[in-house]
Write an enzyme that holds these catalytic residues in place. Structure first.
Site, short mmCIF file in Angstrom:
data_model
loop_
_atom_site.label_atom_id
_atom_site.label_comp_id
_atom_site.label_asym_id
_atom_site.label_seq_id
_atom_site.Cartn_x
_atom_site.Cartn_y
_atom_site.Cartn_z
N LYS A 53 -24.22 9.19 27.21
CA LYS A 53 -24.03 10.50 27.86
C LYS A 53 -23.67 11.56 26.83
CE LYS A 53 -22.47 12.74 31.87
NZ LYS A 53 -23.67 13.60 31.87
N GLY A 54 -24.24 12.75 26.99
CA GLY A 54 -24.03 13.84 26.03
C GLY A 54 -22.57 14.12 25.75
N GLY A 80 -23.62 19.34 34.98
CA GLY A 80 -22.87 20.28 34.14
C GLY A 80 -22.36 19.61 32.88
N CYS A 138 -28.97 23.12 26.51
CA CYS A 138 -27.82 23.76 27.15
C CYS A 138 -27.72 25.23 26.75
CB CYS A 138 -26.54 23.00 26.85
SG CYS A 138 -26.40 22.59 25.15
N ILE A 199 -39.43 14.39 27.73
CA ILE A 199 -38.88 15.70 28.04
C ILE A 199 -37.51 15.59 28.72
CG2 ILE A 199 -41.11 16.83 28.31
CD1 ILE A 199 -40.80 16.60 31.35
N ASN A 200 -36.71 16.63 28.54
CA ASN A 200 -35.51 16.77 29.35
C ASN A 200 -35.96 17.17 30.76
OD1 ASN A 200 -32.80 17.15 30.09
ND2 ASN A 200 -32.28 17.92 28.06
N GLY A 225 -37.24 12.01 37.54
CA GLY A 225 -37.84 11.00 38.39
C GLY A 225 -39.36 11.06 38.32
N GLY A 251 -39.58 10.66 31.03
CA GLY A 251 -39.84 11.54 32.17
C GLY A 251 -40.43 10.72 33.30
#
Lengths: 311, 261
Positions: A53-54, A80, A138, A199-200, A225, A251
């Site tokens: 996780k970021g 967030g 972000c 991709i994000n 998804g 993706g």
């Protein structure tokens, strides 16, 4: 079953610049926690890697709820970037991850260039981290909240800054919410990134027609998804043709055949994201499926299918 | 926590839009506890993509019981399951209710489908002195526990339109119960729609009565990875959010910020 090739275990290892993986299946940031959450349901040691996780310099609380909503063949999230922060990651999360027999890739982000630099610096020299993945999707608080990843020059500056502060391979994770992803990819490559991942999520929204409000407290969120898979695959293919550094594709990958599409398009590895929520064991099912695909066709190495798309 | 393919044993309609389902999983039955939940894949494939959380309503041997109302696509698909069908289920998940001490009188307050975990709790507590209050909108929604094969439990019913039991909200019933037991120490256990939980929590906090609330939330994973099921904690907490799947679904009402929930 007389073909002796069928008995040979295919070579699944891949090399992404300086980063070697025992197989091309990783779990995507934000969908696999810090690795431990799913460990009682599947063996994370079997994965090519885990992207955690970021992590930001300071802990982040995240957005108010509702943070997630299901959409056709997908979901929107506006978590967030909630995370424990650099210090707690190092003291509470990394010791467990370090014991795993898989590559641990730490996703990092910042709200300013300095924050990106500080997180990278904080992870410098730390053992058990195979690479950094830089989230440039972000908002940039110094530039009116526009995402770092939407401007080639800004994306390049973030990349340079992280490279300057780290001793680890740097993967830059690209946002699809741009006019031409190839321009960003090129800029990030020129800045020195070792690899790209894409991709994000795609920005989207959905509305409650009774309340006439967005179904997410944040208003909009990131779509993930299987709904986004064709878009992701196309962008991966475009970027693979544009740059000379390795690309990790992601993706909407739900099963081995999806992962194979990305590999054939030229991705050196894949990340499995949202599918982990639907089925905690899916990443290992995908790995097994890739292996069986190769075995069934007598293909010796996964490298033989990477980029094998016929035009 | 177990993830396995489970067989549907029965799935029957018990009230308007309300279904009672049993599915077989010995390991999940063994570790079930009132307040804990399961994530059910209502259909394989990609749509709907995510599992749905359901409170465990009880355990009968190696069969887990759930009670649910059809409110959307996921529950509509679930309502069509037949005995012998198989479904992937993950569970049991989360923290359940902490049982009260012997000297503390339990008051169970249910709203609508919130009755599911409280039926389990009530059976587990098996206390003669427990109050069990159940609120519904209208009588057609009232779940008869006899129909669930549960004997010896008869919650006091309140309906908002007065078509069955007490006329009005279940919180009115709670207040009248509380007014009769001034000296006795009691504890409230509640589950239901958010406005009702808010009202119950306010009554409990106002009268300094311990109160455990079971919350519902959208969630993707159920195991703490997605961080989707955030709920605001009380201002004095060290962290801004708790997560329903792991920190809950049962919370001490005092630890949450009822102003923003």
């Amino acid at each position: 079953m007389n073909n002796p090739d069928l008995l040979v275990q295919p070579d699944l290892s891949v090399q992404l610049g300086p980063l070697g993986l025992k197989n091309p299946v990783l779990t995507a940031s934000g969908t696999f926690g810090y690795g431990r959450e799913f460990a009682s349901l599947m063996d994370p040691n079997l994965l090519g890697g885990i992207v955690v996780k970021g992590i930001s310099l300071k802990p982040m609380a995240g957005n108010p709820p509702p943070r997630i909503v299901e959409t056709p063949c997908g979901m929107l999230n506006a978590i967030g970037l909630a995370n424990v922060g650099l210090e707690s990651f190092l003291s509470e999360k990394l010791p467990w991850l370090r014991k795993l027999d898989t590559r641990v890739i730490v996703n990092i982000y910042g709200h300013t260039l300095d924050e990106y630099g500080a997180v990278a610096a904080g992870l410098k020299g730390v053992s058990g981290i195979a690479a950094l993945e830089v989230n440039i999707s972000c908002p940039n608080v110094e530039q009116g909240g526009m995402a770092f990843g939407t401007d080639p020059a800004v994306a390049a500056r973030v990349t340079e800054r992280v490279l300057k502060e780290t001793d680890k391979p740097v993967i830059v994770k690209l946002s699809p919410n741009v006019t031409d992803i190839r321009a960003i990819a090129r800029a990030v490559e020129h800045a020195g990134a070792h690899a790209l991942s894409l991709i994000n999520t795609l920005t989207g929204m959905t509305i409650d027609i009774e309340k006439r409000t967005s179904k997410l407290a944040n208003g909009s969120g990131g779509l993930s998804g299987p709904a986004i898979r064709p878009v992701a695959l196309h962008m991966v293919h475009q970027v693979v043709k544009t740059v000379n550094i390795p690309v990790i594709g992601m993706g909407g990958i739900l099963e081995a055949r999806d992962a194979l599409e990305f590999l054939i398009a030229g991705a050196q590895a894949v990340q499995v994201g949202t599918a982990n929520f639907a089925n905690p064991r899916v990443s290992l099912d995908i790995l097994e499926g890739i292996e069986n695909f190769l075995k069934d066709r007598g293909i010796q190495s996964v490298k033989d299918i990477i980029g094998s798309l016929k035009s | 926590m177990i993830e396995e393919s489970t067989e549907v044993v029965f799935n029957k309609r018990v009230a308007r839009n309300t279904f009672f389902m049993g599915f077989r999983s010995a390991p999940m039955a063994d570790t079930s506890k009132p307040g804990r939940f399961v994530m059910m894949q209502v259909r394989s494939g990609i749509d709907p993509l995510l599992r749905r959380p359901f409170s465990i309503c009880g355990v009968n041997g190696d069969v887990l019981l759930i009670l649910y109302r059809v409110v959307g696509r996921g529950t509509a698909i679930l309502s069509e399951k037949k005995p012998g069908d198989f479904m992937q289920v993950l569970g049991p998940l989360g923290r359940g209710f902490e049982p009260p001490g012997e000297a503390v009188q339990p008051i169970l307050v249910a709203g609508g489908m919130g009755i599911a975990p409280l039926i389990f709790l009530s059976l587990k507590l098996a206390r003669k002195d427990q109050y069990f209050l159940a609120g519904y909108g209208v009588s057609s929604e009232v779940v008869s526990l006899d129909q669930l094969g549960i004997v010896g439990l008869s919650p006091a019913i309140a309906t908002e339109d007065g078509s069955e039991g007490h006329h009005g909200r279940v919180t009115k019933l709670l207040e009248s119960v509380l007014s009769t037991m001034k000296e006795k120490s009691s504890a409230i256990f509640t589950c239901g729609p958010l406005p009702m939980l808010k009202a119950v929590a306010q009554i409990a906090i106002g009268q300094n009565i311990p109160c455990q609330v079971s919350l519902e939330s959208n969630m993707a994973c159920g195991v703490g990875a997605c961080q989707g099921c955030a709920v605001k904690k009380a201002p004095e907490s060290n962290k801004p959010y708790a997560h329903v799947c792991q920190d809950g679904p049962v919370f001490d009402a005092k630890t949450l910020d009822w102003e923003v929930i």
